[in-house]
Structures are given as structure tokens and as C-alpha cells.
Write a protein that holds these residues in place. Structure first.
Motif: not given
Length: 204
Positions: A82-101
């Protein structure tokens, strides 16, 4: 030397992410998403570090395998039922890292994520997002120890396990642990085929 599996701590992130980056440098999906060979290893390390830090640690699904001296040779990133999908909060927090990747390829990466999410089973399961060992640890039983650690829990709790394999050559390996291919997932735009695999608990 022995192989020992333990829950990871946040100070392990730099090492485990480097180990996973080494393991996935020749992965068909990662090579397609990150075609620049010169920067791929560094980008993968940042990717796995962000995924562990902002998502997988929250579910208690990060484990590492070490030798007798405590040197990390392999790691797994699991998500509980029930917790495999990333929450919108964690997605938002991790967005700068994803941009760098991913840089300009971020939209492409988001499309890949959307395709995988769309193929994800809805039934309760532990999701093996990532498993890998470094080159120095390959053949030493690290992957087996890591998989068995969580699969034994799946058996005790009578819960399925699910993963996606991006290498045909890895399918027989996962078969030995009880995983079976349930469907082929074709990436849009000429990407590689990903193989969805499910495992039912043993002894259920």
C-alpha cells in the motif's frame, strides 16, 4: 567471508547509492533514460540517493548486505504493501534532485514512471523497487541474502512480492526465488521491454 543483511541507516546512503549506481550502469532502462555514459554513474548515484532518502526510508524498506568487516556490497529498496507509490509531498521534496539527475530528460523520466505505475498491481504486496550489488561483491551471495531477507518476511506475513526486471537474463535468477513473469511492459518511444514479475508467498 560471511554476508550479513541489516536495515540501512541514513548515513549509509552515499555508499549504498554508489553500489546501486555501479550495479545499474549497464541496465537497459537506465541506459535508455541516461544515455550519456560519461555521466551515467554519477547521475544514478544521485537518483538512488534521492529515492532512498525521500521515499524508501519512510517505509522501512532499505536494507544493505555487508561482509564481515561491515563493507556494503549490495542493497535493496523495498516498499511495504500500500505504500509503493510516491506521495506528492515526497515527489515535491525530491524534485530538485530529479532535475539534477535527468535535466532536460525529466519529462521523459516522468513518462517512464507513469507507464510503470499504470502496470503496477493493485493487490497488497511488497514492492522490490531496486536490488543490486557492486562489482566486487558479485557472485558472493549478496543478492541472494538481500532477497531472502525480505521474502522470508513475505512468507511469514502471507503477502505477495512484486518487481520489474529490465533484463531478460535476470528472469531465471528471479524465478529461483519464486517470481514469475506476469506481463511485458513496453516503454513508449522505442524503449526497452520491462518484465513484471509477481511472487506468491511460500507455505501459504
Amino acid at each position: 567471508m560471511g554476508v550479513h543483511v541489516r536495515p540501512a541507516v541514513r548515513s549509509d546512503i552515499p555508499t549504498l547509492s554508489a553500489v546501486l549506481a555501479e550495479a545499474f550502469e549497464d541496465d537497459p532502462l537506465m541506459a535508455w533514460m541516461l544515455p550519456d555514459e560519461d555521466s551515467r554513474a554519477e547521475r544514478l548515484s544521485k537518483l538512488f540517493a534521492a529515492e532512498a532518502r525521500y521515499h524508501h526510508f519512510a517505509g522501512g524498506g532499505v536494507e544493505v548486505a555487508t561482509d564481515d568487516n561491515g563493507v556494503i556490497g549490495g542493497a535493496t529498496l523495498w516498499d511495504p504493501p500500500g505504500r509503493w507509490k510516491q506521495s506528492w509531498i515526497s515527489g515535491l521534496v525530491s524534485l530538485p534532485a530529479m532535475v539534477r539527475v535527468f535535466g532536460r530528460g525529466l519529462r521523459h523520466a516522468a513518462e517512464v514512471s507513469s507507464v510503470l505505475e499504470g502496470a503496477h498491481p493493485n493487490s497488497p504486496h511488497w514492492y522490490l523497487a531496486t536490488v543490486g550489488t557492486g562489482s566486487a561483491a558479485r557472485g558472493g551471495g549478496y543478492g541472494k541474502a538481500l532477497l531472502n531477507s525480505r521474502l522470508e518476511r513475505c512468507d511469514r506475513e502471507h503477502v505477495d512480492a512484486y518487481l520489474e526486471s529490465s533484463k531478460v537474463s535476470n528472469i531465471p535468477y528471479y524465478n529461483r526465488f519464486g517470481f514469475e513473469v506476469t506481463r511485458d511492459i513496453v516503454m513508449p518511444g522505442g524503449g526497452p521491454t520491462i518484465y513484471a514479475m509477481m511472487r506468491q508467498p511460500r507455505g501459504a
